[in-house]
Design an enzyme around this catalytic site. Structure first.
Site, PDB file in Angstrom:
ATOM      1  CB  SER A 264     -48.502 -16.175  -1.312  1.00  0.00           C
ATOM      2  OG  SER A 264     -49.838 -16.358  -0.959  1.00  0.00           O
ATOM      3  CG  HIS A 407     -50.209 -19.650   2.595  1.00  0.00           C
ATOM      4  ND1 HIS A 407     -50.268 -20.017   1.270  1.00  0.00           N
ATOM      5  CD2 HIS A 407     -50.010 -18.305   2.598  1.00  0.00           C
ATOM      6  CE1 HIS A 407     -50.132 -18.943   0.513  1.00  0.00           C
ATOM      7  NE2 HIS A 407     -49.965 -17.889   1.295  1.00  0.00           N
TER       8      HIS A 407
HETATM    9  C1  GCU Z   1     -54.485 -13.853   0.173  1.00  0.00           C
HETATM   10  C2  GCU Z   1     -54.971 -14.051  -1.241  1.00  0.00           C
HETATM   11  C3  GCU Z   1     -54.142 -15.076  -2.003  1.00  0.00           C
HETATM   12  C4  GCU Z   1     -52.672 -14.748  -1.898  1.00  0.00           C
HETATM   13  C5  GCU Z   1     -52.279 -14.570  -0.458  1.00  0.00           C
HETATM   14  C6  GCU Z   1     -50.840 -14.069  -0.258  1.00  0.00           C
HETATM   15  O1  GCU Z   1     -54.721 -15.002   0.921  1.00  0.00           O
HETATM   16  O2  GCU Z   1     -56.332 -14.414  -1.174  1.00  0.00           O
HETATM   17  O3  GCU Z   1     -54.523 -15.100  -3.355  1.00  0.00           O
HETATM   18  O4  GCU Z   1     -51.914 -15.724  -2.530  1.00  0.00           O
HETATM   19  O5  GCU Z   1     -53.107 -13.578   0.148  1.00  0.00           O
HETATM   20  O6  GCU Z   1     -50.245 -13.495  -1.139  1.00  0.00           O
HETATM   21  O7  GCU Z   1     -50.332 -14.230   0.860  1.00  0.00           O
END
Ligand code: GCU
Length: 429
Positions: A264, A407
């Site tokens: 992420s 995710h």
């Molecule tokens: C949020 C953000 C993402 C990121 C994520 C994370 O969802 O919008 O861009 O990748 O956090 O780091 O968990």
């Protein structure tokens, strides 16, 4: 048990020297850039010429792209410190039932008062003479959350609210809470070292641009940051470079096989770190999405947009990037150009069906669009016609993996990272 690797010498102006390109002042303001509807051709330079050889790519277009990404998106990196000071603060050679060595290494990279990095290393005891190949990646909540091991100190820096966090400080309740994301033993059993540190060891993940390492590297000092100045994602990527400074000096690590990994936001930082540091043999960006592995020219209505990311996380990118909120088509690059900078080294994007926010199909397109640069090196990146199927590792040098899940980072993902790294153990040299 303390080891001083090198003597730190932060003298003169070098601390405040940024990698300013000669032509930075002449780069157009975002509003004056031409509209390019689809992913721009990575081989076409700002002056309209096309590079057709590896040499021209390396001497002209690649450095140009590095400048463009810093100028318009991530901010300019400060120069690397002349030296880091690494101190082994703890060591257990009988870790994981004798299979591994655990080390805690403190890395001081900045002047007095600047935060330091606390690196956790778990290294297989059975390893080649050249040392163990390794994965290095940032963690979200401190080393103490990556394992139940009670000897790992709590992270010191500012922390976002969450489980095991009180008043923005880590507490013992956080111990082990992210262990599912860190497959130390699995990696050890497959011959890989795993190295991690808390991303907040460099700069905190909040809007304060005067916190963490930021003020120590502000050109000219002062409290105001400039529009093209270092951002949090840039700082985290730069922190990975400081970990690599150490890792390349540790005889137990194979300096030729250091793979950056990240999930992420930390996947965005991992990809950026690999683009700006050729010592990194390859990179895994796990569900990194917008601002990392996902295109800014986004055609997925469920995916995060540049405007949304800049609004919610203004500190992640330099201020100039916000000028593209309503005109992403004016960006003189897209994320396939960042992947292209990594060439000829291998890249893996892992994406998931239930993570449309990170734009799985867009990530696949980003990899495909980097193919022409890998071709300059005589390499096949990823076959655009290779069918995307769940749990299949696609690609030859540029890899895509898609699963039906959320995710997340799972054991299965780690198995894919390891397969990817093994496939490039010699090619990565
Ligand atoms: C949020 C953000 C993402 C990121 C994520 C994370 O969802 O919008 O861009 O990748 O956090 O780091 O968990």
């Amino acid at each position: 048990m303390s080891m001083s690797l090198k003597v730190m010498s932060f003298v003169g102006l070098c601390l405040f020297t940024t990698i300013m390109p000669v032509a930075a002042d002449e780069l157009p303001a975002p509003a004056d850039l031409p509209v390019v509807k689809e992913l721009p051709d990575p081989l076409v330079c700002m002056d309209g010429t096309r590079v057709t050889t590896k040499e021209a790519w390396e001497s002209k277009r690649r450095p140009e792209l590095k400048t463009l990404f810093q100028h318009y998106m991530y901010g300019y990196f400060p120069a690397a410190p002349d030296a880091i000071k690494a101190t082994v603060v703890a060591e257990d050679r009988n870790y994981l039932g004798g299979k591994a060595t655990k080390k805690l290494v403190n890395i001081a990279y900045g002047p007095e008062g600047c935060p330091t990095i606390d690196l956790l290393l778990v290294i297989p005891n059975k390893r080649p003479a050249a040392g163990a190949p390794c994965f290095v990646g940032l963690n979200f909540n401190g080393n103490h959350t990556t394992t139940d091991d009670p000897t790992i100190p709590l992270a010191k820096g500012w922390m976002r609210p969450g489980k095991g966090v009180k008043d923005n400080k880590a507490t013992v309740e956080g111990r082990g809470t992210s262990k599912g994301r860190w497959e130390f033993e699995n990696a050890i059993d497959q011959g890989f070292a795993v190295v991690t540190f808390y991303y907040g060891d460099v700069v905190p993940d909040n809007k304060d641009r005067n916190a963490g390492a930021f003020p120590f590297y502000r050109p000219g000092g002062g409290k105001e940051h400039g529009p093209h100045e270092w951002s949090a994602i840039g700082a985290w990527a730069w922190g990975i470079h400081r970990a690599v400074d150490y890792l390349t000096s540790d005889k137990e690590i194979d300096a030729k096989h250091i793979f950056a990994i990240g999930h992420s936001r930390n996947g965005k930082a991992a990809l950026l770190s690999a683009a700006f540091d050729d010592r990194i043999a390859g990179v895994v960006a796990n569900m990194a999405g917008c601002g990392g592995s996902g295109p800014s020219r986004n055609h997925n209505p469920k995916a995060e947009t540049v405007k949304r990311i800049n609004t919610v996380f203004p500190h992640w990118f330099c201020d100039a990037f916000k000028e593209f909120n309503d005109s992403v088509e004016k960006l003189p690059f897209d994320q396939h150009c960042l992947v292209s900078i990594v060439a000829p080294r291998p890249v893996l994007f892992t994406a998931a069906e239930q993570d449309q926010w990170a734009n799985p199909d867009g990530q696949h397109q980003v990899l495909i669009a980097a193919n022409p640069v890998y071709k300059l090196y005589g390499l096949v990146g990823i076959d655009p016609d290779e069918k995307v199927e769940f749990n299949k590792l696609l690609g030859t040098t540029l890899h895509y993996h898609y699963d039906p899940g959320k995710h997340a980072v799972t054991k299965e993902h780690w198995d894919v990272y390891i397969r990817f790294a093994k496939a490039h153990m010699t090619a990565a040299k």
